[in-house]
Motif scaffolding. Structure first.
Motif, PDB file in Angstrom:
ATOM      1  N   TYR A  16       0.854  -1.164   0.000  1.00  0.00           N
ATOM      2  CA  TYR A  16       0.000   0.000   0.000  1.00  0.00           C
ATOM      3  C   TYR A  16       0.892   1.216   0.000  1.00  0.00           C
ATOM      4  CZ  TYR A  16       0.859  -0.001   5.078  1.00  0.00           C
ATOM      5  OH  TYR A  16       1.427   0.005   6.321  1.00  0.00           O
ATOM      6  N   PHE A  17       0.295   2.381  -0.191  1.00  0.00           N
ATOM      7  CA  PHE A  17       1.135   3.550  -0.351  1.00  0.00           C
ATOM      8  C   PHE A  17       0.558   4.756   0.350  1.00  0.00           C
ATOM      9  CE2 PHE A  17      -1.731   5.461  -3.356  1.00  0.00           C
ATOM     10  CZ  PHE A  17      -2.292   4.376  -4.017  1.00  0.00           C
ATOM     11  N   LYS A  18       1.439   5.671   0.660  1.00  0.00           N
ATOM     12  CA  LYS A  18       1.078   6.948   1.250  1.00  0.00           C
ATOM     13  C   LYS A  18       1.236   8.020   0.187  1.00  0.00           C
ATOM     14  CE  LYS A  18       2.314  10.164   4.949  1.00  0.00           C
ATOM     15  NZ  LYS A  18       3.189  10.407   6.103  1.00  0.00           N
ATOM     16  N   ILE A  40     -15.393  11.822   0.199  1.00  0.00           N
ATOM     17  CA  ILE A  40     -14.911  12.521   1.388  1.00  0.00           C
ATOM     18  C   ILE A  40     -14.821  11.520   2.537  1.00  0.00           C
ATOM     19  CG2 ILE A  40     -15.389  14.384   3.018  1.00  0.00           C
ATOM     20  CD1 ILE A  40     -17.223  15.587   0.757  1.00  0.00           C
ATOM     21  N   ALA A  41     -13.617  11.210   2.964  1.00  0.00           N
ATOM     22  CA  ALA A  41     -13.399  10.243   4.045  1.00  0.00           C
ATOM     23  C   ALA A  41     -12.985  10.966   5.320  1.00  0.00           C
ATOM     24  CB  ALA A  41     -12.331   9.232   3.642  1.00  0.00           C
ATOM     25  N   TYR A  42     -13.540  10.537   6.451  1.00  0.00           N
ATOM     26  CA  TYR A  42     -13.213  11.161   7.734  1.00  0.00           C
ATOM     27  C   TYR A  42     -12.929  10.131   8.826  1.00  0.00           C
ATOM     28  CZ  TYR A  42     -18.113   9.959   8.350  1.00  0.00           C
ATOM     29  OH  TYR A  42     -19.300   9.276   8.388  1.00  0.00           O
ATOM     30  N   GLY A  43     -13.242   8.863   8.578  1.00  0.00           N
ATOM     31  CA  GLY A  43     -13.093   7.819   9.587  1.00  0.00           C
ATOM     32  C   GLY A  43     -12.072   6.778   9.167  1.00  0.00           C
ATOM     33  N   SER A  44     -12.460   5.514   9.191  1.00  0.00           N
ATOM     34  CA  SER A  44     -11.506   4.440   8.898  1.00  0.00           C
ATOM     35  C   SER A  44     -11.000   4.483   7.469  1.00  0.00           C
ATOM     36  CB  SER A  44     -12.137   3.079   9.191  1.00  0.00           C
ATOM     37  OG  SER A  44     -13.278   2.858   8.390  1.00  0.00           O
ATOM     38  N   ASN A  45     -11.710   5.155   6.576  1.00  0.00           N
ATOM     39  CA  ASN A  45     -11.275   5.212   5.181  1.00  0.00           C
ATOM     40  C   ASN A  45     -10.235   6.288   4.908  1.00  0.00           C
ATOM     41  OD1 ASN A  45     -12.840   3.034   4.403  1.00  0.00           O
ATOM     42  ND2 ASN A  45     -14.618   4.299   3.985  1.00  0.00           N
ATOM     43  N   GLU A  49      -3.672   1.968   4.290  1.00  0.00           N
ATOM     44  CA  GLU A  49      -3.519   0.520   4.131  1.00  0.00           C
ATOM     45  C   GLU A  49      -4.870  -0.140   3.859  1.00  0.00           C
ATOM     46  OE1 GLU A  49      -1.931  -3.400   6.615  1.00  0.00           O
ATOM     47  OE2 GLU A  49      -1.971  -1.439   7.575  1.00  0.00           O
ATOM     48  N   GLN A  50      -5.865   0.224   4.649  1.00  0.00           N
ATOM     49  CA  GLN A  50      -7.191  -0.360   4.458  1.00  0.00           C
ATOM     50  C   GLN A  50      -7.775  -0.007   3.104  1.00  0.00           C
ATOM     51  OE1 GLN A  50     -10.289  -0.204   7.281  1.00  0.00           O
ATOM     52  NE2 GLN A  50      -9.132  -1.217   8.881  1.00  0.00           N
ATOM     53  N   MET A  51      -7.618   1.235   2.686  1.00  0.00           N
ATOM     54  CA  MET A  51      -8.204   1.646   1.410  1.00  0.00           C
ATOM     55  C   MET A  51      -7.475   1.029   0.220  1.00  0.00           C
ATOM     56  SD  MET A  51     -10.992   3.417   1.421  1.00  0.00           S
ATOM     57  CE  MET A  51     -11.059   4.532   0.016  1.00  0.00           C
ATOM     58  N   ALA A  52      -6.190   0.761   0.350  1.00  0.00           N
ATOM     59  CA  ALA A  52      -5.468   0.080  -0.715  1.00  0.00           C
ATOM     60  C   ALA A  52      -6.007  -1.328  -0.909  1.00  0.00           C
ATOM     61  CB  ALA A  52      -3.979   0.040  -0.412  1.00  0.00           C
ATOM     62  N   TYR A  53      -6.452  -1.928   0.172  1.00  0.00           N
ATOM     63  CA  TYR A  53      -7.044  -3.267   0.121  1.00  0.00           C
ATOM     64  C   TYR A  53      -8.489  -3.212  -0.364  1.00  0.00           C
ATOM     65  CZ  TYR A  53      -9.419  -7.372   2.069  1.00  0.00           C
ATOM     66  OH  TYR A  53     -10.201  -8.483   2.246  1.00  0.00           O
ATOM     67  N   HIS A  57      -8.389   0.743  -6.820  1.00  0.00           N
ATOM     68  CA  HIS A  57      -8.360   1.539  -8.047  1.00  0.00           C
ATOM     69  C   HIS A  57      -8.521   3.043  -7.774  1.00  0.00           C
ATOM     70  CE1 HIS A  57     -10.052  -2.488  -9.119  1.00  0.00           C
ATOM     71  NE2 HIS A  57      -9.068  -2.423  -9.991  1.00  0.00           N
ATOM     72  N   SER A  58      -8.729   3.407  -6.507  1.00  0.00           N
ATOM     73  CA  SER A  58      -8.998   4.799  -6.151  1.00  0.00           C
ATOM     74  C   SER A  58      -7.720   5.494  -5.694  1.00  0.00           C
ATOM     75  CB  SER A  58     -10.074   4.860  -5.070  1.00  0.00           C
ATOM     76  OG  SER A  58     -11.286   4.281  -5.541  1.00  0.00           O
TER      77      SER A  58
END
Length: 201
Positions: A16-18, A40-45, A49-53, A57-58
């Protein structure tokens, strides 16, 4: 378009990437997205790492804030109207291929709804989609869930005081079984994989 990227090895589902905050001029024309949705993400998203999983594609576009709202925990995160408050957020360019998985993770449309909200980025105003909870009472999150969001705050250099305040507020409420929405139908979620669902029942 140039993206500043630091690759981290491992993580759930692979590397995953930063991504650092970037200009979004390459994605927009006159303040509107072209064939892409701003999320618009404000919590766990905000956790990269989680969003890469979950949404491979985002892409991250930058950091912003939602004005006149504040972060609130109802076991999981939501944002609620509050005058003169604000919530730090991470803006994603959401690929339509990732939307079904994200909807499932958010428990849409039963637990969370989608709302259009305005935010500013690079001196321009845009409209994006955020998930807001439909019901529930203030209650503290699990340690694992909180740590997931905290990691996202640190990865994206967000002000942790907003997260800490929401946590403190969640402990100021008496939370008992009677606080649950009596119309909540658990059978509606019987086919959901709770290992990948925000609210682990």
């Amino acid at each position: 378009m140039k993206v500043a990227r630091t690759v981290w090895s491992g993580g759930k589902g692979g590397d995953y990437f930063k991504v650092s905050p970037i200009a979004i001029d390459d994605y927009v024309t006159e303040g509107k997205m072209s064939k892409k949705q701003l999320y618009i993400a404000y919590g766990s998203n905000i956790n990269l790492e989680q969003m890469a999983y979950r949404c491979p594609h985002s892409k991250v576009l930058g950091i912003s804030e939602i004005k006149d709202f504040e972060l609130e925990f109802r076991g999981v995160a939501t944002i609620v109207p509050k005058e003169n408050a604000s919530v730090p957020v991470l803006i994603w360019e959401l690929d339509e291929r990732d939307l079904p998985i994200l909807n499932r993770y958010e428990g849409w449309p039963r637990l969370y709804r989608q709302e259009k909200m305005e935010f500013e980025l690079n001196g321009k105003t845009f409209e994006g989609m955020a998930y807001l909870m439909n019901y529930g009472k203030i209650a503290p999150p699990s340690q694992e869930y909180y740590d997931t969001i905290l990691q996202g705050y640190r990865e994206n250099a967000l002000d942790e005081s907003f997260l800490q305040k929401a946590l403190e507020n969640s402990f100021q409420m008496d939370f008992t079984d009677k606080d649950f929405d009596e119309n909540f139908d658990i059978d509606e979620f019987e086919n959901i994989d709770y290992d990948d669902f925000q609210l682990k029942l």
